[in-house]
Design a protein around this motif. Structure first.
Motif, PDB file in Angstrom:
ATOM      1  N   ALA A 510       0.835  -1.198   0.000  1.00  0.00           N
ATOM      2  CA  ALA A 510       0.000   0.000   0.000  1.00  0.00           C
ATOM      3  C   ALA A 510       0.873   1.252   0.000  1.00  0.00           C
ATOM      4  O   ALA A 510       2.016   1.238   0.455  1.00  0.00           O
ATOM      5  CB  ALA A 510      -0.916  -0.002   1.224  1.00  0.00           C
ATOM      6  N   ALA A 511       0.324   2.319  -0.537  1.00  0.00           N
ATOM      7  CA  ALA A 511       1.038   3.598  -0.548  1.00  0.00           C
ATOM      8  C   ALA A 511       1.167   4.144   0.874  1.00  0.00           C
ATOM      9  O   ALA A 511       0.341   3.864   1.744  1.00  0.00           O
ATOM     10  CB  ALA A 511       0.302   4.598  -1.442  1.00  0.00           C
ATOM     11  N   ARG A 512       2.223   4.926   1.090  1.00  0.00           N
ATOM     12  CA  ARG A 512       2.460   5.516   2.397  1.00  0.00           C
ATOM     13  C   ARG A 512       1.870   6.930   2.433  1.00  0.00           C
ATOM     14  O   ARG A 512       2.065   7.722   1.523  1.00  0.00           O
ATOM     15  CB  ARG A 512       3.959   5.555   2.697  1.00  0.00           C
ATOM     16  N   ILE A 513       1.150   7.231   3.523  1.00  0.00           N
ATOM     17  CA  ILE A 513       0.438   8.503   3.654  1.00  0.00           C
ATOM     18  C   ILE A 513       1.275   9.479   4.465  1.00  0.00           C
ATOM     19  O   ILE A 513       1.922   9.100   5.447  1.00  0.00           O
ATOM     20  CB  ILE A 513      -0.929   8.288   4.336  1.00  0.00           C
ATOM     21  N   GLN A 514       1.234  10.754   4.058  1.00  0.00           N
ATOM     22  CA  GLN A 514       1.946  11.791   4.796  1.00  0.00           C
ATOM     23  C   GLN A 514       1.179  13.102   4.681  1.00  0.00           C
ATOM     24  O   GLN A 514       0.748  13.500   3.603  1.00  0.00           O
ATOM     25  CB  GLN A 514       3.365  11.969   4.254  1.00  0.00           C
ATOM     26  N   GLU A 532       2.641  16.787  16.889  1.00  0.00           N
ATOM     27  CA  GLU A 532       3.637  15.808  16.467  1.00  0.00           C
ATOM     28  C   GLU A 532       3.037  14.407  16.427  1.00  0.00           C
ATOM     29  O   GLU A 532       3.313  13.624  15.511  1.00  0.00           O
ATOM     30  CB  GLU A 532       4.842  15.857  17.398  1.00  0.00           C
ATOM     31  N   ASN A 533       2.221  14.093  17.425  1.00  0.00           N
ATOM     32  CA  ASN A 533       1.579  12.785  17.438  1.00  0.00           C
ATOM     33  C   ASN A 533       0.590  12.652  16.287  1.00  0.00           C
ATOM     34  O   ASN A 533       0.411  11.567  15.731  1.00  0.00           O
ATOM     35  CB  ASN A 533       0.880  12.567  18.770  1.00  0.00           C
ATOM     36  N   ASN A 534      -0.036  13.764  15.906  1.00  0.00           N
ATOM     37  CA  ASN A 534      -0.989  13.724  14.800  1.00  0.00           C
ATOM     38  C   ASN A 534      -0.290  13.356  13.494  1.00  0.00           C
ATOM     39  O   ASN A 534      -0.799  12.559  12.703  1.00  0.00           O
ATOM     40  CB  ASN A 534      -1.674  15.088  14.663  1.00  0.00           C
ATOM     41  N   VAL A 535       0.880  13.949  13.246  1.00  0.00           N
ATOM     42  CA  VAL A 535       1.631  13.622  12.027  1.00  0.00           C
ATOM     43  C   VAL A 535       2.036  12.154  12.035  1.00  0.00           C
ATOM     44  O   VAL A 535       1.935  11.453  11.017  1.00  0.00           O
ATOM     45  CB  VAL A 535       2.864  14.539  11.918  1.00  0.00           C
ATOM     46  N   TRP A 538      -0.965   9.849  11.228  1.00  0.00           N
ATOM     47  CA  TRP A 538      -1.297   9.807   9.805  1.00  0.00           C
ATOM     48  C   TRP A 538      -0.327   8.909   9.042  1.00  0.00           C
ATOM     49  O   TRP A 538      -0.726   8.179   8.129  1.00  0.00           O
ATOM     50  CB  TRP A 538      -1.277  11.218   9.220  1.00  0.00           C
ATOM     51  N   GLU A 539       0.939   8.949   9.410  1.00  0.00           N
ATOM     52  CA  GLU A 539       1.916   8.099   8.730  1.00  0.00           C
ATOM     53  C   GLU A 539       1.716   6.620   9.047  1.00  0.00           C
ATOM     54  O   GLU A 539       2.136   5.755   8.278  1.00  0.00           O
ATOM     55  CB  GLU A 539       3.328   8.532   9.123  1.00  0.00           C
ATOM     56  N   SER A 540       1.061   6.331  10.174  1.00  0.00           N
ATOM     57  CA  SER A 540       0.811   4.934  10.538  1.00  0.00           C
ATOM     58  C   SER A 540      -0.458   4.364   9.908  1.00  0.00           C
ATOM     59  O   SER A 540      -0.697   3.159   9.997  1.00  0.00           O
ATOM     60  CB  SER A 540       0.728   4.805  12.067  1.00  0.00           C
ATOM     61  N   LEU A 541      -1.277   5.231   9.292  1.00  0.00           N
ATOM     62  CA  LEU A 541      -2.503   4.750   8.672  1.00  0.00           C
ATOM     63  C   LEU A 541      -2.194   3.917   7.425  1.00  0.00           C
ATOM     64  O   LEU A 541      -1.187   4.128   6.744  1.00  0.00           O
ATOM     65  CB  LEU A 541      -3.402   5.925   8.286  1.00  0.00           C
ATOM     66  N   VAL A 542      -3.089   2.976   7.123  1.00  0.00           N
ATOM     67  CA  VAL A 542      -2.923   2.117   5.946  1.00  0.00           C
ATOM     68  C   VAL A 542      -3.282   2.914   4.703  1.00  0.00           C
ATOM     69  O   VAL A 542      -4.384   3.457   4.586  1.00  0.00           O
ATOM     70  CB  VAL A 542      -3.817   0.866   6.051  1.00  0.00           C
ATOM     71  N   TYR A 558      -5.598  23.092  -2.585  1.00  0.00           N
ATOM     72  CA  TYR A 558      -4.731  22.843  -1.444  1.00  0.00           C
ATOM     73  C   TYR A 558      -4.499  21.340  -1.308  1.00  0.00           C
ATOM     74  O   TYR A 558      -5.455  20.568  -1.176  1.00  0.00           O
ATOM     75  CB  TYR A 558      -5.343  23.371  -0.147  1.00  0.00           C
ATOM     76  N   VAL A 559      -3.224  20.936  -1.339  1.00  0.00           N
ATOM     77  CA  VAL A 559      -2.879  19.536  -1.123  1.00  0.00           C
ATOM     78  C   VAL A 559      -2.685  19.323   0.374  1.00  0.00           C
ATOM     79  O   VAL A 559      -1.756  19.872   0.970  1.00  0.00           O
ATOM     80  CB  VAL A 559      -1.610  19.150  -1.905  1.00  0.00           C
ATOM     81  N   LEU A 560      -3.568  18.521   0.977  1.00  0.00           N
ATOM     82  CA  LEU A 560      -3.525  18.320   2.420  1.00  0.00           C
ATOM     83  C   LEU A 560      -2.757  17.071   2.820  1.00  0.00           C
ATOM     84  O   LEU A 560      -2.180  17.013   3.905  1.00  0.00           O
ATOM     85  CB  LEU A 560      -4.955  18.250   2.973  1.00  0.00           C
ATOM     86  N   ALA A 561      -2.800  16.052   1.987  1.00  0.00           N
ATOM     87  CA  ALA A 561      -2.089  14.805   2.270  1.00  0.00           C
ATOM     88  C   ALA A 561      -1.620  14.209   0.958  1.00  0.00           C
ATOM     89  O   ALA A 561      -2.250  14.401  -0.094  1.00  0.00           O
ATOM     90  CB  ALA A 561      -2.981  13.813   3.015  1.00  0.00           C
ATOM     91  N   THR A 562      -0.501  13.496   1.017  1.00  0.00           N
ATOM     92  CA  THR A 562       0.070  12.863  -0.168  1.00  0.00           C
ATOM     93  C   THR A 562       0.266  11.376   0.092  1.00  0.00           C
ATOM     94  O   THR A 562       0.298  10.917   1.242  1.00  0.00           O
ATOM     95  CB  THR A 562       1.412  13.503  -0.545  1.00  0.00           C
ATOM     96  N   ALA A 563       0.415  10.636  -1.004  1.00  0.00           N
ATOM     97  CA  ALA A 563       0.683   9.207  -0.940  1.00  0.00           C
ATOM     98  C   ALA A 563       1.914   8.911  -1.777  1.00  0.00           C
ATOM     99  O   ALA A 563       2.041   9.397  -2.913  1.00  0.00           O
ATOM    100  CB  ALA A 563      -0.513   8.403  -1.450  1.00  0.00           C
ATOM    101  N   THR A 564       2.818   8.119  -1.226  1.00  0.00           N
ATOM    102  CA  THR A 564       4.064   7.779  -1.908  1.00  0.00           C
ATOM    103  C   THR A 564       4.073   6.285  -2.201  1.00  0.00           C
ATOM    104  O   THR A 564       3.879   5.463  -1.295  1.00  0.00           O
ATOM    105  CB  THR A 564       5.280   8.135  -1.044  1.00  0.00           C
TER     106      THR A 564
END
Length: 808
Positions: A510-514, A532-535, A538-542, A558-564
């Protein structure tokens, strides 16, 4: 009649000057003399044609010089001596109480005031001590801990200036007072008690000093001050008088150029309306302004949040800042438990040495409502995303918990007619008209093919966003959404043209969320109260296995979140737009149901969708009583301080789409006008902020110039406010020297600004000024002087000798 040649040949002494003058010439006689000279010259050339050119030119030059000397003698030249007076020089010294304040200087800044290299890197001296040290050319002895006369052969500035100027010294405090001086003697050493005036009328003092010397030649004005003006005319206004009279102003800035320590809460951001029980976040910038020595930098700042100024705080915490980090964005969680108007105050406790407490508190005011959010879901097949959302909203409705109340209705095109009759939340068809569609607060458009939504339905959805101001969420799944809507009305709500979307398929991982930096500012993406915990959460989400991608080419996205992914750079995953009066959130995937796991004691899926629905529907809560709020941080500001101004559209649907679409008109009571363009504040659609500085004292009226509001919108809106700019009434209310203002004032008059480290160079930069002629002395004739007669005889003799030699 005598006419002066207007040429001052030399200044023979400090009290005299010499000019050469001549009688008014008889132009007829001069003309005949020139004519005869030309005739004689031509005759000489003709008579000496058998001589060489060198001999002919020499004889002609001698005869020409003789004619010129005779012509000058006929003009009656005389030498006129004049008795003159030295130009005036005014020295103004600030004697107010603020000159007793101590400032910290580095050893480099004080090297001309120290007898030897000190052992410590910084020292503190009162401002009056620096003035005294400069006046007497004294230096501080590190061993004796006192000021001593300079060991170098250096005269004090007053003695040096008194040689070339008529020096007048004044003190400025409650008024202008002349110093008693015997001749050119330097006054006795100053003491701190001399600087005790509770007011500093700098502008009035400068004006009065110039007026007292009206009609005299003033070479320059020297002002030694910290620039703090407490009353009367502003120093900048008085400097205009000096500029008009061509009097340069040389300013010695008494004080450190590093502003004193100050803790300020700036750029507050929070919702204007909210739901009962909704998780809210207030944000503010905690700034450490001014000079904080590294060894004394406050690393812990106590913060308190309360429901009012005098109420007990409901939240207290300590914010820690490192020496390198002087700005920190603070997020305060808050959940309203009562309806109506709620006020929240955030206060930063005072630290040691802080003087200005006016910027240590910010107030948030919100209107809390108790009503459900009406959600409409449009879907073709009941996929995982659809079923997870139905389960979430049904649980919220069934449990009837605060902050989780929704009214859900769905349009499921693949549903059987009998199912729609059994389930009251399923609609048999798409709402047939705008009135029924506009009753919803948020619409979620899932995997729906373009053949299921005709152009009329699509246009109704567009109008729901742009006109009604509703919120809309798109999810991109396997049913060719959104590419299938190319060239159709719904495409206008997409972040890019529909035909530019491409599908990405991840089979193995799966793509990684940031979250992006901008996404961290949006309230509905705060699945954890700690930033900091919020960021990290989000990175731990599937991430998704399937999504769409494209290059963004529309403004305002506005780009709020990206997937790599493994083989691609970060791609947009969640974007948002302000379109018309509404907001659109676009999911470039349809797999948020994978987030339905417990993280940190809560379900991220539930938290995200609940906050998103509240965020998109918040504009529907705005009443019509007040649509626009124009506020200034305070009713009164000191001259020289920046004035922050904000405009908040309580009904976000009224806010312009342009991030800099708000312009204010600021009028002074005397008629001067300035315009200020505001910028959108962070992630808030309806909040615009800006700062204006350099305002003169007086009352100012602030009005909204753009966007132009119609009569219905402006009828109940507060689109006008006032504030005052005053000079500080207390000498110690302002403690910092305003270097920029003093430098600008000096340059505007043709003078110069000198910092404490540059004061030794001030005397050498003073212009010489213009001598004042007092009276004329007896004139001495020059035309008949012996040396003039000698020149005539010499010229005649030389010519006779040459002719005798060359013609014999």
């Amino acid at each position: 009649m005598m006419e002066s040649l207007l040429l001052n040949l030399s200044l023979w002494s400090q009290s005299g000057a010499t000019t050469l003058e001549f009688q008014s010439p008889d132009f007829g006689l001069v003309g005949w003399l020139i004519f005869l000279s030309m005739v004689i010259g031509i005759w000489l050339l003709l008579q000496t044609h058998h001589r060489t050119w060198r001999q002919r030119v020499t004889l002609l030059a001698i005869r020409g010089c003789l004619v010129i000397v005779l012509l000058l003698m006929m003009l009656g030249w005389t030498r006129q001596d004049h008795e003159t007076q030295r130009p005036e020089l005014l020295l103004l010294i600030d004697h107010s109480a603020s000159m007793q304040l101590e400032d910290e200087y580095t050893s480099k800044q004080l090297q001309t005031y120290l007898s030897e290299t000190p052992g410590q890197s910084q020292r503190s001296f009162a401002r009056w001590e620096i003035v005294n040290a400069w006046l007497r050319a004294a230096r501080f002895d590190d061993h004796q801990q006192q000021w001593i006369p300079s060991m170098q052969d250096e005269r004090n500035p007053l003695s040096r200036l008194s040689q070339d100027y008529r020096l007048s010294i004044y003190s400025i405090g409650d008024g202008l007072q002349a110093w008693d001086r015997a001749g050119d003697e330097v006054p006795d050493a100053l003491v701190a008690e001399d600087f005790s005036h509770q007011q500093s009328l700098l502008g009035d003092g400068l004006r009065d000093a110039i007026n007292q010397h009206r009609g005299r030649s003033i070479a320059a004005v020297i002002l030694l001050s910290d620039g703090i003006n407490t009353d009367g005319m502003m120093l900048s206004s008085a400097s205009d008088l000096a500029a008009r009279k061509s009097i340069p102003l040389f300013i010695g800035g008494m004080g450190s150029e590093q502003p004193s320590a100050d803790i300020a809460l700036l750029n507050p951001e929070g919702p204007a309306v909210a739901y009962l029980g909704e998780q809210l976040y207030f944000e503010v910038d905690l700034n450490l302004r001014g000079h904080f020595p590294p060894s004394e930098l406050p690393t812990e700042i106590r913060m308190m949040a309360s429901h009012g100024i005098d109420d007990d705080p409901f939240l207290q915490f300590v914010q820690t800042l490192s020496p390198a980090q002087k700005t920190h964005r603070i997020r305060i969680p808050f959940t309203p438990v009562t309806t109506g108007e709620v006020k929240v105050s955030l206060l930063a406790a005072k630290t040691d040495g802080e003087q200005n407490m006016n910027n240590n508190r910010v107030d948030f005011q919100i209107q809390v409502y108790d009503r459900p959010t009406k959600v409409l879901m449009i879907e073709d097949q009941p996929g995982f995303e659809y079923r997870a959302l139905v389960d979430l909203f049904s649980r919220s409705t069934r449990q009837n918990q605060l902050g989780m109340r929704f009214e859900l209705e769905s349009v499921l095109f693949s549903a059987d007619t009998q199912v729609t009759q059994v389930d009251p939340t399923l609609l048999p068809a798409f709402p047939p008209n705008r009135e029924q569609l506009f009753q919803y607060d948020v619409i979620i458009v899932g995997n729906v093919g373009s053949h299921l939504l005709n152009d009329r339905y699509q246009q109704m959805l567009v109008d729901f966003v742009t006109q009604r101001g509703g919120g809309m969420v798109f999810t991109s799944g396997s049913q060719a959404v959104p590419a299938a809507f190319a060239g159709q009305p719904l495409e206008t709500l997409f972040p890019v043209a529909a035909k530019q979307f491409q599908s990405i398929q991840q089979d193995s991982e799966a793509a990684r969320i940031q979250l992006t930096a901008l996404g961290q500012r949006f309230s509905h993406l705060q699945i954890s109260a700690d930033q900091e915990n919020n960021v990290a959460m989000w990175e731990s989400l599937v991430g998704p296995y399937q999504m769409v991608s494209s290059d963004l080419n529309r403004p305002g996205v506005y780009v709020l979140a990206t997937a790599t992914t493994l083989d691609r750079a970060p791609q947009p995953l969640i974007t948002q737009q302000f379109i018309g009066a509404g907001k659109v959130i676009f999911h470039w995937f349809d797999a948020t149901w994978r987030w339905n796991v417990l993280l940190d004691g809560q379900r991220s899926f539930d938290r995200y969708w609940e906050q998103t629905m509240r965020y998109l529907s918040r504009a529907s809560l705005s009443g019509s009583e007040q649509l626009i709020e124009l506020t200034v941080q305070a009713d009164e500001f000191q001259a020289g301080d920046p004035v922050p101004i904000s405009v908040r559209f309580l009904d976000e649907r009224r806010a312009p789409a342009d991030d800099q679409g708000v312009v204010l008109r600021i009028d002074h009571e005397l008629g001067r006008r300035r315009m200020l363009r505001l910028s959108r504040q962070g992630a808030s659609r309806g909040r615009f902020t800006g700062t204006i500085s350099g305002l003169e004292p007086g009352t100012y009226r602030v009005e909204l110039a753009e966007p132009v509001m119609d009569s219905e919108s402006a009828a109940g809106s507060s689109v006008m406010t006032q504030f005052r700019v005053v000079t500080p009434r207390s000498e110690l209310l302002r403690r910092d020297m305003d270097r920029q203002q003093l430098k600008q004032i000096a340059e505007n008059t043709g003078g110069q600004y000198f910092a404490v480290s540059e004061l030794r160079e001030l005397v050498s930069e003073i212009p010489p000024g213009r001598q004042v002629y007092v009276r004329r002395k007896a004139a001495l004739p020059v035309w008949n002087s012996n040396w003039v007669i000698a020149i005539v005889i010499c010229l005649l003799s030389v010519e006779w000798c040459l002719r005798k030699r060359w013609y014999n």
